[in-house]
Design a protein around this motif. Structure first.
Motif, PDB file in Angstrom:
ATOM      1  N   VAL A 149       0.850  -1.185   0.000  1.00  0.00           N
ATOM      2  CA  VAL A 149       0.000   0.000   0.000  1.00  0.00           C
ATOM      3  C   VAL A 149       0.891   1.244   0.000  1.00  0.00           C
ATOM      4  N   THR A 150       0.305   2.371  -0.337  1.00  0.00           N
ATOM      5  CA  THR A 150       1.015   3.629  -0.194  1.00  0.00           C
ATOM      6  C   THR A 150       0.876   4.032   1.266  1.00  0.00           C
ATOM      7  N   GLY A 151       1.976   3.955   1.994  1.00  0.00           N
ATOM      8  CA  GLY A 151       1.958   4.187   3.429  1.00  0.00           C
ATOM      9  C   GLY A 151       2.050   5.657   3.812  1.00  0.00           C
ATOM     10  N   ILE A 152       2.426   5.870   5.046  1.00  0.00           N
ATOM     11  CA  ILE A 152       2.511   7.223   5.590  1.00  0.00           C
ATOM     12  C   ILE A 152       3.824   7.421   6.322  1.00  0.00           C
ATOM     13  N   ASP A 153       4.123   8.674   6.586  1.00  0.00           N
ATOM     14  CA  ASP A 153       5.216   9.046   7.468  1.00  0.00           C
ATOM     15  C   ASP A 153       4.550   9.476   8.772  1.00  0.00           C
ATOM     16  N   PRO A 154       4.641   8.669   9.843  1.00  0.00           N
ATOM     17  CA  PRO A 154       3.914   8.970  11.071  1.00  0.00           C
ATOM     18  C   PRO A 154       4.372  10.247  11.770  1.00  0.00           C
ATOM     19  N   GLU A 155       5.543  10.767  11.378  1.00  0.00           N
ATOM     20  CA  GLU A 155       6.020  12.011  11.972  1.00  0.00           C
ATOM     21  C   GLU A 155       5.350  13.244  11.356  1.00  0.00           C
ATOM     22  N   LEU A 156       4.623  13.055  10.244  1.00  0.00           N
ATOM     23  CA  LEU A 156       4.003  14.173   9.541  1.00  0.00           C
ATOM     24  C   LEU A 156       2.490  14.151   9.704  1.00  0.00           C
ATOM     25  N   GLU A 157       1.905  15.344   9.702  1.00  0.00           N
ATOM     26  CA  GLU A 157       0.446  15.472   9.745  1.00  0.00           C
ATOM     27  C   GLU A 157      -0.142  14.995   8.415  1.00  0.00           C
ATOM     28  N   ALA A 158      -1.445  14.723   8.402  1.00  0.00           N
ATOM     29  CA  ALA A 158      -2.118  14.206   7.201  1.00  0.00           C
ATOM     30  C   ALA A 158      -1.925  15.123   6.000  1.00  0.00           C
ATOM     31  N   ASN A 159      -1.980  16.428   6.192  1.00  0.00           N
ATOM     32  CA  ASN A 159      -1.835  17.365   5.078  1.00  0.00           C
ATOM     33  C   ASN A 159      -0.381  17.617   4.686  1.00  0.00           C
ATOM     34  N   GLU A 160       0.571  17.005   5.389  1.00  0.00           N
ATOM     35  CA  GLU A 160       1.998  17.175   5.097  1.00  0.00           C
ATOM     36  C   GLU A 160       2.638  15.919   4.516  1.00  0.00           C
ATOM     37  N   GLN A 161       1.865  14.861   4.288  1.00  0.00           N
ATOM     38  CA  GLN A 161       2.420  13.591   3.834  1.00  0.00           C
ATOM     39  C   GLN A 161       3.167  13.755   2.508  1.00  0.00           C
ATOM     40  N   ILE A 162       4.301  13.061   2.391  1.00  0.00           N
ATOM     41  CA  ILE A 162       5.134  13.181   1.194  1.00  0.00           C
ATOM     42  C   ILE A 162       5.216  11.883   0.394  1.00  0.00           C
ATOM     43  N   ILE A 163       4.689  10.784   0.929  1.00  0.00           N
ATOM     44  CA  ILE A 163       4.700   9.514   0.208  1.00  0.00           C
ATOM     45  C   ILE A 163       3.545   9.527  -0.783  1.00  0.00           C
ATOM     46  N   LEU A 164       3.875   9.402  -2.073  1.00  0.00           N
ATOM     47  CA  LEU A 164       2.878   9.499  -3.129  1.00  0.00           C
ATOM     48  C   LEU A 164       2.453   8.150  -3.693  1.00  0.00           C
ATOM     49  N   HIS A 165       3.389   7.197  -3.734  1.00  0.00           N
ATOM     50  CA  HIS A 165       3.102   5.915  -4.374  1.00  0.00           C
ATOM     51  C   HIS A 165       4.194   4.921  -3.998  1.00  0.00           C
ATOM     52  N   VAL A 166       3.879   3.645  -4.075  1.00  0.00           N
ATOM     53  CA  VAL A 166       4.833   2.569  -3.815  1.00  0.00           C
ATOM     54  C   VAL A 166       4.770   1.612  -5.002  1.00  0.00           C
ATOM     55  N   GLU A 167       5.945   1.262  -5.533  1.00  0.00           N
ATOM     56  CA  GLU A 167       5.963   0.417  -6.725  1.00  0.00           C
ATOM     57  C   GLU A 167       7.245  -0.413  -6.786  1.00  0.00           C
ATOM     58  N   TYR A 168       7.131  -1.630  -7.327  1.00  0.00           N
ATOM     59  CA  TYR A 168       8.320  -2.411  -7.664  1.00  0.00           C
ATOM     60  C   TYR A 168       8.780  -1.963  -9.043  1.00  0.00           C
ATOM     61  N   MET A 169      10.100  -1.775  -9.205  1.00  0.00           N
ATOM     62  CA  MET A 169      10.652  -1.365 -10.500  1.00  0.00           C
ATOM     63  C   MET A 169      11.824  -2.245 -10.896  1.00  0.00           C
ATOM     64  N   SER A 170      11.882  -2.556 -12.186  1.00  0.00           N
ATOM     65  CA  SER A 170      13.001  -3.313 -12.744  1.00  0.00           C
ATOM     66  C   SER A 170      14.198  -2.386 -12.938  1.00  0.00           C
ATOM     67  N   LYS A 171      15.344  -2.995 -13.211  1.00  0.00           N
ATOM     68  CA  LYS A 171      16.543  -2.211 -13.486  1.00  0.00           C
ATOM     69  C   LYS A 171      16.300  -1.256 -14.644  1.00  0.00           C
ATOM     70  N   GLU A 172      15.632  -1.725 -15.677  1.00  0.00           N
ATOM     71  CA  GLU A 172      15.360  -0.893 -16.856  1.00  0.00           C
ATOM     72  C   GLU A 172      14.420   0.264 -16.507  1.00  0.00           C
ATOM     73  N   GLU A 173      13.398   0.001 -15.708  1.00  0.00           N
ATOM     74  CA  GLU A 173      12.472   1.057 -15.293  1.00  0.00           C
ATOM     75  C   GLU A 173      13.173   2.091 -14.417  1.00  0.00           C
ATOM     76  N   ILE A 174      14.043   1.644 -13.543  1.00  0.00           N
ATOM     77  CA  ILE A 174      14.789   2.553 -12.665  1.00  0.00           C
ATOM     78  C   ILE A 174      15.665   3.488 -13.491  1.00  0.00           C
TER      79      ILE A 174
END
Length: 157
Positions: A93-118
């Motif tokens: 899932v796209t998680g959170i940074d518990p040190e930040l408030e809901a309106n300050e979250q910086i995590i946008l997405h979580v994804e597995y990437m191949s070497k070529e995609e990276i």
């Protein structure tokens, strides 16, 4: 400031990365999950906790990959422990940074990437993810983790 980062690979040898909003520029970059080691916490414990917070995945630590050391502006030694982790459960899932408030979250997405995609991403951290050297070390049965982490220009991209 002690920090951990974790390389979690799936069965297709893709690396789990977190798309993060850059606080200063408003742009984004992809980064291996991780964060600060809390007071009284071992680095392995921090690595497991940070991956869970940011990605929803449960992991175990397979081995230490690198230790990066540097000195900050105050002359204090900072370090980052880079671990190779293995998924043991949980749902991505796209998680959170518990040190930040809901309106300050910086995590946008979580994804597995191949070497070529990276290699196609404009900004990835640590930069060594885009180089062949990273993949050689991840596949190696043994290496010396107590070296300065290789960065741009190290190996073939």
């Amino acid at each position: 400031m002690p920090v951990v980062r974790v390389f979690v690979l799936d069965s297709e040898e893709r690396v789990l990365l977190v798309k993060t909003r850059h606080k200063k520029t408003g742009g984004y970059y992809w980064i291996a999950p991780g964060g600060m080691i809390e007071k009284g916490e071992y680095s392995r414990e921090a690595a497991i906790r940070e991956v869970k917070e940011e990605t929803g995945l449960d992991i175990s630590i397979r081995r230490l990959v690198w230790v990066e050391e540097s000195k900050n502006d105050k002359g204090e030694v900072d370090y980052i422990h880079y671990f190779l982790g293995e998924r043991t459960g949980g749902e991505k899932v796209t998680g959170i940074d518990p040190e930040l408030e809901a309106n300050e979250q910086i995590i946008l997405h979580v994804e597995y990437m191949s070497k070529e995609e990276i290699k196609k991403q404009p900004e990835v951290y640590p930069e060594v993810l885009a180089y062949d050297y990273f993949w050689e070390v991840i596949r190696a049965s043994a290496h010396d983790p107590y070296v300065i982490r290789p960065s741009k220009g190290f190996g073939v991209r």
